[in-house]
Motif scaffolding. Structure first.
Motif, PDB file in Angstrom:
ATOM      1  N   ARG A 150       0.858  -1.195   0.000  1.00  0.00           N
ATOM      2  CA  ARG A 150       0.000   0.000   0.000  1.00  0.00           C
ATOM      3  C   ARG A 150       0.890   1.240   0.000  1.00  0.00           C
ATOM      4  NH1 ARG A 150      -4.028   0.615   4.600  1.00  0.00           N
ATOM      5  NH2 ARG A 150      -2.304  -0.256   5.802  1.00  0.00           N
ATOM      6  N   ILE A 151       0.318   2.317  -0.511  1.00  0.00           N
ATOM      7  CA  ILE A 151       1.017   3.596  -0.555  1.00  0.00           C
ATOM      8  C   ILE A 151       0.170   4.628   0.189  1.00  0.00           C
ATOM      9  CG2 ILE A 151       1.872   5.447  -2.062  1.00  0.00           C
ATOM     10  CD1 ILE A 151       2.072   3.363  -4.321  1.00  0.00           C
ATOM     11  N   ALA A 152       0.834   5.435   1.029  1.00  0.00           N
ATOM     12  CA  ALA A 152       0.165   6.588   1.636  1.00  0.00           C
ATOM     13  C   ALA A 152       0.743   7.829   0.968  1.00  0.00           C
ATOM     14  CB  ALA A 152       0.403   6.620   3.142  1.00  0.00           C
ATOM     15  N   VAL A 153      -0.094   8.548   0.234  1.00  0.00           N
ATOM     16  CA  VAL A 153       0.378   9.767  -0.421  1.00  0.00           C
ATOM     17  C   VAL A 153       0.214  10.934   0.554  1.00  0.00           C
ATOM     18  CG1 VAL A 153       0.055  11.370  -2.345  1.00  0.00           C
ATOM     19  CG2 VAL A 153      -0.215   8.913  -2.712  1.00  0.00           C
ATOM     20  N   MET A 154       1.332  11.602   0.829  1.00  0.00           N
ATOM     21  CA  MET A 154       1.313  12.695   1.796  1.00  0.00           C
ATOM     22  C   MET A 154       1.413  14.044   1.103  1.00  0.00           C
ATOM     23  SD  MET A 154       3.622  11.275   4.961  1.00  0.00           S
ATOM     24  CE  MET A 154       3.098  12.631   6.013  1.00  0.00           C
ATOM     25  N   ASN A 155       0.759  15.033   1.714  1.00  0.00           N
ATOM     26  CA  ASN A 155       0.759  16.392   1.187  1.00  0.00           C
ATOM     27  C   ASN A 155       0.686  17.337   2.381  1.00  0.00           C
ATOM     28  OD1 ASN A 155       0.508  18.625  -0.453  1.00  0.00           O
ATOM     29  ND2 ASN A 155      -1.643  18.256  -0.950  1.00  0.00           N
ATOM     30  N   VAL A 156       1.612  18.250   2.474  1.00  0.00           N
ATOM     31  CA  VAL A 156       1.742  19.191   3.604  1.00  0.00           C
ATOM     32  C   VAL A 156       1.273  18.636   4.957  1.00  0.00           C
ATOM     33  CG1 VAL A 156       1.967  21.410   2.425  1.00  0.00           C
ATOM     34  CG2 VAL A 156      -0.314  20.489   2.764  1.00  0.00           C
ATOM     35  N   GLY A 157       1.971  17.608   5.407  1.00  0.00           N
ATOM     36  CA  GLY A 157       1.757  17.133   6.770  1.00  0.00           C
ATOM     37  C   GLY A 157       0.556  16.235   6.972  1.00  0.00           C
ATOM     38  N   ARG A 158      -0.134  15.858   5.877  1.00  0.00           N
ATOM     39  CA  ARG A 158      -1.322  15.004   5.989  1.00  0.00           C
ATOM     40  C   ARG A 158      -1.189  13.828   5.036  1.00  0.00           C
ATOM     41  NH1 ARG A 158      -2.321  18.745   8.971  1.00  0.00           N
ATOM     42  NH2 ARG A 158      -4.226  19.942   9.227  1.00  0.00           N
ATOM     43  N   GLU A 208      -5.103   1.014  -7.059  1.00  0.00           N
ATOM     44  CA  GLU A 208      -6.277   1.762  -6.595  1.00  0.00           C
ATOM     45  C   GLU A 208      -5.956   3.264  -6.606  1.00  0.00           C
ATOM     46  OE1 GLU A 208      -7.273   0.561  -2.665  1.00  0.00           O
ATOM     47  OE2 GLU A 208      -8.571   2.306  -2.318  1.00  0.00           O
ATOM     48  N   LEU A 209      -4.776   3.616  -6.095  1.00  0.00           N
ATOM     49  CA  LEU A 209      -4.381   5.019  -6.078  1.00  0.00           C
ATOM     50  C   LEU A 209      -4.146   5.545  -7.495  1.00  0.00           C
ATOM     51  CD1 LEU A 209      -4.105   4.867  -3.030  1.00  0.00           C
ATOM     52  CD2 LEU A 209      -1.923   6.012  -3.229  1.00  0.00           C
ATOM     53  N   ALA A 234      -3.725  12.312  -8.081  1.00  0.00           N
ATOM     54  CA  ALA A 234      -3.732  11.976  -9.507  1.00  0.00           C
ATOM     55  C   ALA A 234      -2.455  12.464 -10.181  1.00  0.00           C
ATOM     56  CB  ALA A 234      -4.950  12.604 -10.180  1.00  0.00           C
ATOM     57  N   ARG A 235      -2.111  13.708  -9.923  1.00  0.00           N
ATOM     58  CA  ARG A 235      -0.942  14.290 -10.600  1.00  0.00           C
ATOM     59  C   ARG A 235       0.366  13.746 -10.045  1.00  0.00           C
ATOM     60  NH1 ARG A 235      -2.622  17.727 -14.194  1.00  0.00           N
ATOM     61  NH2 ARG A 235      -4.438  19.038 -13.832  1.00  0.00           N
ATOM     62  N   PHE A 236       0.382  13.396  -8.771  1.00  0.00           N
ATOM     63  CA  PHE A 236       1.631  12.909  -8.186  1.00  0.00           C
ATOM     64  C   PHE A 236       1.997  11.520  -8.692  1.00  0.00           C
ATOM     65  CE2 PHE A 236       4.842  11.906  -5.091  1.00  0.00           C
ATOM     66  CZ  PHE A 236       5.492  13.114  -5.027  1.00  0.00           C
ATOM     67  N   LEU A 237       0.990  10.732  -9.065  1.00  0.00           N
ATOM     68  CA  LEU A 237       1.253   9.338  -9.436  1.00  0.00           C
ATOM     69  C   LEU A 237       1.426   9.106 -10.924  1.00  0.00           C
ATOM     70  CD1 LEU A 237      -1.018   7.327  -7.015  1.00  0.00           C
ATOM     71  CD2 LEU A 237       1.456   7.345  -7.081  1.00  0.00           C
TER      72      LEU A 237
END
Ligand SMILES: Nc1ncnc2c1ncn2[C@@H]1O[C@H](COP(=O)(O)OP(=O)(O)OP(=O)(O)O)[C@@H](O)[C@H]1O
Ligand SMILES: [Mg+2]
Length: 334
Positions: free
Chosen positions: A201-209, A218-219, A229-232
């Motif tokens: 599994r992947i947890a995509v993080m963005n500014v501390g969340r 799935e991601l 969407a844009r990060f992957l």
């Protein structure tokens, strides 16, 4: 092996606040993925005990370890910069943690030999770090983390100092070893391809969340937000107005099931190219084994990617207009 849980964890610095809830399953390979400064290392350091959270709890297998020091947590860590002891041989570097734990000599030798074999470095035990390539040094760092038989393996961008070919080889080896040992692993990277290649599994993080967590595909195909969407990878995102549950663009119809403004999302490989006149070709690129087409439909840009054998025309004879079909799409949050 153990599960790892961060419950309502927060950490604050000037201008930055981390807030995470995270549950890593026993034996899982979980990747924290995100841009520089989003809080990946901080999250990893909190799991390791190198950083204390301002609030919230850290649990290993349901047991609260928040107040335990790193050396009381039974973890193995690998950092980006290897951090080997330069004046010690490979053997000594790997044995160090075991000597600290005062294991008997024979046991130390047996375990170091096992770890060297695991990472493919048998025979190099008497070299010094400076006599090794970057990839070999990182293998030593990995062996040093694994030799203590940790319950949790933490890796912070372990491959980013290596060149591309070695990075690919080592990442699949890390994954092989992780599977072989069944060790619960948290891996940090800002490389989306690496994350897709190795993770359960992947947890995509963005500014501390954590913006979204899920299995790689799935991601990739069902991101909830534009950021994910844009990060992957490469995205098509169309902002359209839906009427009677359908959003239209040229001949394309998206059954979205809602009315009003929508953000329709799909990947370039979900666009089929047919003979037709739906879209104007504004550019194209030949990539290994496939072609990328830049298309315009009523002022919206759509990127399509097809394997060369699937094109309805010869790669060197791209027509001015093509037909398109979107095989699957999802909606992003507005
Ligand atoms: N000890 C510290 N003191 C003050 N601020 C810190 C400290 N450690 C990290 N930060 C800040 O916290 C934020 C997140 O840092 P962190 O190192 O977790 O990011 P990261 O996602 O690992 O980034 P990178 O990909 O660049 O390694 C950054 O804004 C950073 O400046
Ligand atoms: Mg970092």
């Amino acid at each position: 092996m153990v599960s790892v849980e961060l419950r309502n964890v927060s950490k604050r610095w000037d201008g930055f606040e981390l807030r995470v809830d995270l549950s890593v399953k026993d034996g899982e390979f979980l990747t924290l993925l995100g841009p520089s400064g989003c809080g990946k290392t901080t999250t990893l350091r909190i799991i390791a005990g190198l950083e204390k959270p301002d609030s919230g709890r850290v649990l290993f297998d349901g047991t609260d370890v928040t107040d335990l020091e790193p050396n009381e947590r039974n973890i193995g860590i690998v950092f980006q910069d290897y951090a080997l002891f330069p004046h010690m041989t490979v053997f000594k570097n790997i044995a160090f943690g075991l000597e600290m734990r005062k294991l008997p000599r024979g046991e130390i030798e047996r375990r170091v030999k096992w770890a060297l074999e695991l990472v493919g470095l048998s025979g190099l035990e008497n070299r010094y770090p400076e006599q090794l390539s970057g990839g070999q040094q990182q293998r030593v760092a990995l062996a040093r983390a694994l030799v203590i038989e940790p319950e949790v393996l933490l890796l912070d961008e372990p491959l980013s100092n290596l060149d591309a070919k070695i990075r690919e080889r080592l990442r699949s080896e890390i994954r092989r070893i992780q599977r072989e040992l069944g060790i619960t692993t948290v891996y940090v990277t800002h490389d989306q391809e690496e994350a897709m290649a190795v993770s359960d599994r992947i947890a995509v993080m963005n500014v501390g969340r954590i913006e979204q967590i899920g299995e790689p595909l799935e991601l990739y195909y069902k991101p909830r937000t534009e950021f994910v969407a844009r990060f992957l990878g490469t995205s098509n995102i169309l902002e359209l107005e839906a009427e009677n549950g359908v959003a239209r663009l040229g001949n394309l119809e998206f059954s979205v099931g809602v009315d009003g403004k929508v953000k329709v999302f799909f990947r370039p490989e979900s666009v089929l190219i047919t003979e037709g006149e739906d879209a104007t070709v504004t550019g194209y690129e030949l990539l290994p084994g496939r072609m990328r087409l830049y298309l315009d439909v009523e002022g919206h840009t759509i990127i399509a990617e097809r394997p060369l054998p699937d094109l309805p025309f010869e790669p060197n004879r791209v027509p001015p207009r093509v037909g398109i079909l979107v095989r699957s799409f999802s909606l992003l949050s507005l």
